[in-house]
Design an enzyme around this catalytic site. Structure first.
Site, PDB file in Angstrom:
ATOM      1  N   SER A  13       0.811  -1.217   0.000  1.00 33.13           N
ATOM      2  CA  SER A  13       0.000   0.000   0.000  1.00 33.13           C
ATOM      3  C   SER A  13       0.850   1.276   0.000  1.00 33.13           C
ATOM      4  O   SER A  13       1.813   1.390   0.752  1.00 33.13           O
ATOM      5  CB  SER A  13      -0.910   0.009   1.238  1.00 33.13           C
ATOM      6  OG  SER A  13      -1.612   1.236   1.297  1.00 33.13           O
ATOM      7  N   LYS A  56     -13.806  -5.427   2.047  1.00 31.30           N
ATOM      8  CA  LYS A  56     -14.773  -4.507   1.448  1.00 31.30           C
ATOM      9  C   LYS A  56     -16.222  -4.993   1.572  1.00 31.30           C
ATOM     10  O   LYS A  56     -17.135  -4.180   1.618  1.00 31.30           O
ATOM     11  CB  LYS A  56     -14.428  -4.229  -0.013  1.00 31.30           C
ATOM     12  CG  LYS A  56     -13.171  -3.407  -0.180  1.00 31.30           C
ATOM     13  CD  LYS A  56     -12.891  -3.128  -1.639  1.00 31.30           C
ATOM     14  CE  LYS A  56     -11.635  -2.300  -1.789  1.00 31.30           C
ATOM     15  NZ  LYS A  56     -11.433  -1.874  -3.177  1.00 31.30           N
ATOM     16  N   ASP A  68     -26.155   4.213  -1.501  1.00 31.57           N
ATOM     17  CA  ASP A  68     -26.825   3.336  -2.472  1.00 31.57           C
ATOM     18  C   ASP A  68     -25.845   2.734  -3.482  1.00 31.57           C
ATOM     19  O   ASP A  68     -25.984   1.581  -3.871  1.00 31.57           O
ATOM     20  CB  ASP A  68     -27.929   4.094  -3.209  1.00 31.57           C
ATOM     21  CG  ASP A  68     -29.155   4.332  -2.344  1.00 31.57           C
ATOM     22  OD1 ASP A  68     -29.317   3.634  -1.323  1.00 31.57           O
ATOM     23  OD2 ASP A  68     -29.945   5.226  -2.690  1.00 31.57           O
ATOM     24  N   ASN A  77     -15.434   0.791   0.390  1.00 36.03           N
ATOM     25  CA  ASN A  77     -13.998   1.030   0.523  1.00 36.03           C
ATOM     26  C   ASN A  77     -13.672   2.261   1.357  1.00 36.03           C
ATOM     27  O   ASN A  77     -12.510   2.557   1.596  1.00 36.03           O
ATOM     28  CB  ASN A  77     -13.330   1.126  -0.851  1.00 36.03           C
ATOM     29  CG  ASN A  77     -13.633   2.432  -1.547  1.00 36.03           C
ATOM     30  OD1 ASN A  77     -14.684   3.031  -1.350  1.00 36.03           O
ATOM     31  ND2 ASN A  77     -12.712   2.869  -2.376  1.00 36.03           N
ATOM     32  N   GLY A 119     -12.794  -8.070  -7.788  1.00 36.39           N
ATOM     33  CA  GLY A 119     -13.603  -7.046  -7.138  1.00 36.39           C
ATOM     34  C   GLY A 119     -13.707  -5.750  -7.919  1.00 36.39           C
ATOM     35  O   GLY A 119     -14.783  -5.148  -7.993  1.00 36.39           O
TER      36      GLY A 119
END
Length: 140
Positions: A13, A56, A68, A77, A119
């Site tokens: 990351s 997630k 939504d 996320n 994903g």
């Protein structure tokens, strides 16, 4: 803790470096074990979180409110703690939409091919449909 990215195995990351360059708040990389996820989220000891692999979907039932778009995609996320209420968003949808608009690619009425079925492909599929694609194919 003020802000963090959470997930498992986060040595890849760059979130901390990016936030340190762009913002003036405390931001850390925080690995959370699956069996501690619920306790960590529900403790609400943060102002905001970025959520990455593999959580997630797992965070959704732990939140007080979900946007939504995130509900439709089935992935959160970003979590914001507003006065003790946890709100979930999928900011990948908005980022990908902005990138496509900026490049000038028109999807309305077009067939869209997404390479990969992970994903991110779910978010790309939602963006393509929101931008009016006539059909979307995902290939693994």
């Amino acid at each position: 803790m003020e802000y963090a990215v959470i997930g498992e195995h986060l040595t890849h990351s760059f979130s901390k470096e990016i936030h340190n360059e762009l913002a003036d708040y405390s931001y850390i990389v925080h690995e959370v074990e699956k069996e501690r996820l619920s306790d960590f989220i529900c403790a609400r000891e943060y102002r905001g979180l970025n959520v990455t692999i593999p959580y997630k979907k797992d965070v959704i039932p732990l939140l007080d409110w979900i946007d939504d778009t995130a509900l439709n995609i089935g992935a959160v996320n970003t979590i914001v703690n507003r006065d003790g209420r946890l709100k979930g968003y999928n900011t990948d949808f908005y980022g990908l939409s902005a990138l496509i608009e900026r490049t000038g690619v028109a999807m309305a009425g077009e067939k869209v091919l997404i390479l990969g079925t992970g994903g991110t492909s779910v978010t790309a599929n939602a963006v393509a449909h929101a931008m009016g694609a006539s059909s979307v194919l995902r290939v693994s």
